[in-house]
Design a protein around this motif. Structure first.
Motif, PDB file in Angstrom:
ATOM      1  N   HIS A  35      69.888 104.511  58.616  1.00  0.00           N
ATOM      2  CA  HIS A  35      69.347 105.849  58.822  1.00  0.00           C
ATOM      3  C   HIS A  35      68.650 106.321  57.547  1.00  0.00           C
ATOM      4  N   VAL A  36      67.468 106.854  57.701  1.00  0.00           N
ATOM      5  CA  VAL A  36      66.721 107.415  56.575  1.00  0.00           C
ATOM      6  C   VAL A  36      66.426 108.874  56.888  1.00  0.00           C
ATOM      7  N   LEU A  37      67.018 109.758  56.121  1.00  0.00           N
ATOM      8  CA  LEU A  37      66.862 111.202  56.349  1.00  0.00           C
ATOM      9  C   LEU A  37      65.581 111.679  55.690  1.00  0.00           C
ATOM     10  N   ILE A  38      64.665 112.246  56.476  1.00  0.00           N
ATOM     11  CA  ILE A  38      63.399 112.720  55.911  1.00  0.00           C
ATOM     12  C   ILE A  38      63.257 114.241  55.970  1.00  0.00           C
ATOM     13  N   SER A  39      64.105 114.923  56.720  1.00  0.00           N
ATOM     14  CA  SER A  39      64.191 116.382  56.651  1.00  0.00           C
ATOM     15  C   SER A  39      65.532 116.818  57.226  1.00  0.00           C
ATOM     16  N   GLY A  40      66.009 117.986  56.764  1.00  0.00           N
ATOM     17  CA  GLY A  40      67.302 118.488  57.205  1.00  0.00           C
ATOM     18  C   GLY A  40      68.415 118.074  56.255  1.00  0.00           C
ATOM     19  N   SER A  41      69.643 118.012  56.761  1.00  0.00           N
ATOM     20  CA  SER A  41      70.791 117.593  55.952  1.00  0.00           C
ATOM     21  C   SER A  41      71.860 117.016  56.872  1.00  0.00           C
ATOM     22  N   VAL A  42      72.663 116.116  56.297  1.00  0.00           N
ATOM     23  CA  VAL A  42      73.667 115.372  57.068  1.00  0.00           C
ATOM     24  C   VAL A  42      74.978 115.370  56.297  1.00  0.00           C
ATOM     25  N   ASP A  43      76.067 115.601  57.003  1.00  0.00           N
ATOM     26  CA  ASP A  43      77.412 115.577  56.437  1.00  0.00           C
ATOM     27  C   ASP A  43      78.022 114.204  56.661  1.00  0.00           C
ATOM     28  N   LEU A  44      78.463 113.547  55.573  1.00  0.00           N
ATOM     29  CA  LEU A  44      79.231 112.314  55.675  1.00  0.00           C
ATOM     30  C   LEU A  44      80.701 112.674  55.517  1.00  0.00           C
ATOM     31  N   PHE A  45      81.525 112.265  56.456  1.00  0.00           N
ATOM     32  CA  PHE A  45      82.929 112.666  56.447  1.00  0.00           C
ATOM     33  C   PHE A  45      83.797 111.546  56.992  1.00  0.00           C
ATOM     34  N   ALA A  46      85.096 111.676  56.761  1.00  0.00           N
ATOM     35  CA  ALA A  46      86.065 110.708  57.280  1.00  0.00           C
ATOM     36  C   ALA A  46      87.226 111.460  57.903  1.00  0.00           C
ATOM     37  N   SER A  47      87.923 110.795  58.807  1.00  0.00           N
ATOM     38  CA  SER A  47      89.053 111.409  59.513  1.00  0.00           C
ATOM     39  C   SER A  47      90.254 110.483  59.460  1.00  0.00           C
ATOM     40  N   TRP A  48      91.436 111.099  59.336  1.00  0.00           N
ATOM     41  CA  TRP A  48      92.682 110.332  59.380  1.00  0.00           C
ATOM     42  C   TRP A  48      93.835 111.274  59.668  1.00  0.00           C
ATOM     43  N   ASN A  49      94.688 110.868  60.593  1.00  0.00           N
ATOM     44  CA  ASN A  49      95.919 111.598  60.889  1.00  0.00           C
ATOM     45  C   ASN A  49      95.654 113.075  61.200  1.00  0.00           C
ATOM     46  N   GLY A  50      94.588 113.316  61.954  1.00  0.00           N
ATOM     47  CA  GLY A  50      94.267 114.676  62.363  1.00  0.00           C
ATOM     48  C   GLY A  50      93.533 115.507  61.329  1.00  0.00           C
ATOM     49  N   LYS A  51      93.151 114.902  60.215  1.00  0.00           N
ATOM     50  CA  LYS A  51      92.452 115.639  59.161  1.00  0.00           C
ATOM     51  C   LYS A  51      91.047 115.080  58.960  1.00  0.00           C
ATOM     52  N   ASP A  52      90.109 115.967  58.631  1.00  0.00           N
ATOM     53  CA  ASP A  52      88.752 115.576  58.264  1.00  0.00           C
ATOM     54  C   ASP A  52      88.534 115.882  56.789  1.00  0.00           C
ATOM     55  N   ALA A  53      87.751 115.036  56.123  1.00  0.00           N
ATOM     56  CA  ALA A  53      87.411 115.261  54.720  1.00  0.00           C
ATOM     57  C   ALA A  53      85.917 115.086  54.538  1.00  0.00           C
ATOM     58  N   CYS A  54      85.264 116.086  53.941  1.00  0.00           N
ATOM     59  CA  CYS A  54      83.847 115.993  53.606  1.00  0.00           C
ATOM     60  C   CYS A  54      83.697 115.105  52.378  1.00  0.00           C
ATOM     61  N   LEU A  55      82.887 114.042  52.482  1.00  0.00           N
ATOM     62  CA  LEU A  55      82.716 113.099  51.378  1.00  0.00           C
ATOM     63  C   LEU A  55      81.386 113.275  50.656  1.00  0.00           C
ATOM     64  N   ALA A  56      80.354 113.658  51.377  1.00  0.00           N
ATOM     65  CA  ALA A  56      79.042 113.835  50.739  1.00  0.00           C
ATOM     66  C   ALA A  56      78.126 114.574  51.693  1.00  0.00           C
TER      67      ALA A  56
END
Length: 215
Positions: A35-56
């Motif tokens: 994927h190459v982002l050319i406009s806008g913004s994207v959240d990279l995140f991970a999930s485990w044991n019912g929790k989400d974490a924003c990574l970048a």
């Protein structure tokens, strides 16, 4: 890369517009596209044991997730759009094929991966070597710089995501904002005002080996 190899890389590629809050890829799935982002913004995140974490948070122009594409491996993160975004999708098999035959392209990919690795190290240093108050102070200074350096600027992180990115709970983030008031930081919704730049910088002690994204 050579024109011939670029044409081969683009032969199966296409551009797509995505509305906000659309899941683009899910951790554990095989990498089918770069994927190459050319406009806008994207959240990279991970999930485990019912929790989400924003990574970048990805902003134009940037690729995601390049390492999984090159290794032909599963994604270690998920991705979703934060706003209307325009993204180029390039078949992963084509990326690997050109990587194997075009030295200039291969060097560019390695440089991109090296920069990503260095960003991960900086994030780990920020999380492990600083208190929550210091992490927030340095984040605000980095955000201020991205916004042009003025005393008043807007957060581009929703506060719940910001808390996750900084390794805090939302309640701890609220307390951290209050803890920065003596250093000239005030908050009004998403608007941040830094009325005493020197005091905040003396407290935060920003360092290029943690806070400079270009190093």
């Amino acid at each position: 890369m050579s024109d011939e190899n670029f044409a081969a890389l683009m032969r199966g590629a296409y551009v797509q517009n995505f509305p906000p809050q659309v899941d683009l890829l899910t951790e554990g799935e095989r990498s089918d596209f770069l994927h190459v982002l050319i406009s806008g913004s994207v959240d990279l995140f991970a999930s485990w044991n019912g929790k989400d974490a924003c990574l970048a948070t990805m902003r134009p122009v940037s690729t995601f997730i390049l390492a999984a594409t090159i290794k032909d491996a599963v994604y270690l993160m998920s991705a979703r759009t934060l706003e209307k975004s325009r993204i180029v999708l390039i078949p992963s098999q084509d990326v690997r094929a050109v990587f194997n035959v075009d030295n200039n392209f291969a060097r560019a990919v390695v440089t991109e991966l090296a920069q990503g690795y260095r960003s991960v190290i900086k994030t780990q240093k920020d999380l492990q070597l600083r208190s929550s108050l210091e992490r927030l102070a340095n984040f605000l200074l980095r955000q201020q710089k991205r916004a042009g350096g003025g005393a008043v600027f807007e957060l581009d992180f929703e506060k719940r995501r910001l808390a996750s990115f900084l390794g805090m709970t939302p309640e701890n983030l609220s307390r951290a904002f209050k803890g920065l008031q003596p250093y000239g930081v005030s908050v009004d919704g998403m608007q941040i005002t830094i009325s005493n730049q020197q005091d905040l910088e003396r407290f935060a002690k920003p360092h290029p080996l943690i806070d400079d994204p270009s190093s």
